[in-house]
Design a protein around this motif. Structure first.
Motif, short mmCIF file in Angstrom:
data_model
loop_
_atom_site.label_atom_id
_atom_site.label_comp_id
_atom_site.label_asym_id
_atom_site.label_seq_id
_atom_site.Cartn_x
_atom_site.Cartn_y
_atom_site.Cartn_z
N VAL A 51 -13.77 12.18 -7.31
CA VAL A 51 -13.81 13.46 -8.03
C VAL A 51 -12.76 13.51 -9.14
O VAL A 51 -12.45 14.58 -9.67
N GLY A 52 -12.20 12.35 -9.47
CA GLY A 52 -11.07 12.27 -10.40
C GLY A 52 -11.31 12.84 -11.78
O GLY A 52 -10.36 13.23 -12.46
N LYS A 53 -12.55 12.92 -12.23
CA LYS A 53 -12.82 13.45 -13.57
C LYS A 53 -12.83 14.97 -13.60
O LYS A 53 -12.90 15.57 -14.66
N ASN A 54 -12.74 15.60 -12.45
CA ASN A 54 -12.76 17.06 -12.38
C ASN A 54 -11.35 17.57 -12.09
O ASN A 54 -10.84 17.41 -10.98
N PRO A 55 -10.72 18.23 -13.06
CA PRO A 55 -9.35 18.71 -12.85
C PRO A 55 -9.21 19.73 -11.72
O PRO A 55 -8.10 19.98 -11.26
N ASP A 90 -19.34 18.90 13.66
CA ASP A 90 -20.52 18.80 14.52
C ASP A 90 -20.66 19.94 15.53
O ASP A 90 -21.72 20.10 16.14
N ASP A 91 -19.62 20.76 15.68
CA ASP A 91 -19.69 21.89 16.61
C ASP A 91 -20.00 23.22 15.90
O ASP A 91 -20.00 24.27 16.52
N LEU A 92 -20.29 23.14 14.61
CA LEU A 92 -20.55 24.35 13.84
C LEU A 92 -21.96 24.89 14.07
O LEU A 92 -22.84 24.16 14.52
N GLU A 93 -22.15 26.15 13.71
CA GLU A 93 -23.47 26.76 13.79
C GLU A 93 -24.39 26.15 12.75
O GLU A 93 -23.94 25.62 11.72
N GLU A 94 -25.67 26.25 13.00
CA GLU A 94 -26.68 25.68 12.11
C GLU A 94 -26.53 26.17 10.66
O GLU A 94 -26.66 25.40 9.72
N LYS A 95 -26.23 27.46 10.50
CA LYS A 95 -26.09 28.01 9.14
C LYS A 95 -24.91 27.35 8.41
O LYS A 95 -25.00 27.10 7.20
N ASP A 96 -23.83 27.05 9.11
CA ASP A 96 -22.69 26.40 8.49
C ASP A 96 -23.00 24.94 8.16
O ASP A 96 -22.57 24.42 7.12
N ILE A 97 -23.75 24.29 9.03
CA ILE A 97 -24.15 22.90 8.77
C ILE A 97 -25.06 22.85 7.54
O ILE A 97 -24.95 21.93 6.72
N LYS A 98 -25.90 23.86 7.36
CA LYS A 98 -26.75 23.94 6.15
C LYS A 98 -25.88 24.06 4.90
O LYS A 98 -26.15 23.41 3.89
N VAL A 99 -24.83 24.88 4.97
CA VAL A 99 -23.90 25.02 3.83
C VAL A 99 -23.25 23.67 3.54
O VAL A 99 -23.15 23.26 2.38
N LEU A 100 -22.82 22.97 4.59
CA LEU A 100 -22.21 21.65 4.40
C LEU A 100 -23.19 20.67 3.77
O LEU A 100 -22.83 19.92 2.85
N ASP A 101 -24.42 20.69 4.23
CA ASP A 101 -25.45 19.82 3.65
C ASP A 101 -25.66 20.14 2.17
O ASP A 101 -25.85 19.24 1.35
N ASP A 102 -25.61 21.42 1.83
CA ASP A 102 -25.74 21.82 0.43
C ASP A 102 -24.57 21.29 -0.40
O ASP A 102 -24.76 20.81 -1.52
N TRP A 103 -23.35 21.36 0.17
CA TRP A 103 -22.19 20.80 -0.54
C TRP A 103 -22.35 19.30 -0.73
O TRP A 103 -22.02 18.77 -1.79
N TYR A 104 -22.85 18.62 0.28
CA TYR A 104 -23.06 17.17 0.17
C TYR A 104 -24.04 16.88 -0.98
O TYR A 104 -23.79 15.98 -1.81
N THR A 105 -25.11 17.63 -1.06
CA THR A 105 -26.09 17.46 -2.14
C THR A 105 -25.43 17.74 -3.49
O THR A 105 -25.61 16.99 -4.45
N PHE A 106 -24.67 18.81 -3.56
CA PHE A 106 -23.96 19.16 -4.80
C PHE A 106 -23.06 18.02 -5.25
O PHE A 106 -23.11 17.59 -6.41
N PHE A 107 -22.23 17.49 -4.36
CA PHE A 107 -21.33 16.38 -4.70
C PHE A 107 -22.12 15.13 -5.08
O PHE A 107 -21.76 14.43 -6.03
N SER A 112 -19.60 9.96 -8.01
CA SER A 112 -20.00 8.65 -7.46
C SER A 112 -19.46 8.48 -6.05
O SER A 112 -18.33 8.85 -5.73
N ILE A 113 -20.30 7.89 -5.20
CA ILE A 113 -19.89 7.55 -3.83
C ILE A 113 -19.17 6.22 -3.88
O ILE A 113 -19.71 5.23 -4.38
N VAL A 114 -17.93 6.21 -3.37
CA VAL A 114 -17.11 4.99 -3.45
C VAL A 114 -16.86 4.33 -2.10
O VAL A 114 -16.26 3.27 -2.04
N GLY A 115 -17.30 4.95 -1.03
CA GLY A 115 -17.09 4.34 0.28
C GLY A 115 -17.32 5.30 1.43
O GLY A 115 -17.83 6.41 1.25
#
Length: 119
Positions: A51-55, A90-107, A112-115
């Motif tokens: 994420v280095g290009k984003n201040p 992994d212990d979060l509610e389904e709605k929170d996991i959906k938010v996390l999945d959305d963040w993953y898609t956003f990123f 770039s994925i480096v590892g």
């Protein structure tokens, strides 16, 4: 707007081919944006993004709390608290996991994925 389009960046982004290099938690912690000789990384669900290009992730940025960590729990729960910047989700509610999945898609559409975090 179609579901897949809502996370696309406004401006086209060039992404490097994803890497699956192992990155230790210790190495990840050194990539927090405070050392200009190192990249700035954020991991989500163990996948490390450059994420280095984003201040916003730099030392003065509003999302610096995420830099050098896997803040999956914080992203899932929309928290900017340092204590929530942990990889346990992994212990979060389904709605929170959906938010996390959305963040993953956003990123994935912007950085770039480096590892993968080892362990």
């Amino acid at each position: 707007m179609p579901p897949g389009k809502r996370f696309e960046p406004k401006e086209p982004v060039h992404l490097d081919l994803p890497k699956d290099d192992p990155i230790s938690v210790e190495e990840l912690s050194k990539c927090d944006g405070t050392d200009p000789s190192r990249p700035t990384f954020v991991a989500i669900k163990g996948i490390v993004f450059d994420v280095g290009k984003n201040p916003a992730y730099g030392p003065e940025g509003k999302y610096h709390v995420f830099a050098g960590k896997d803040p999956s729990r914080a992203l899932a729960t929309s928290s900017l608290k340092a204590e929530d910047c942990i990889p346990k989700w992994d212990d979060l509610e389904e709605k929170d996991i959906k938010v996390l999945d959305d963040w993953y898609t956003f990123f994935s559409n912007r950085y770039s994925i480096v590892g993968k975090v080892e362990g």
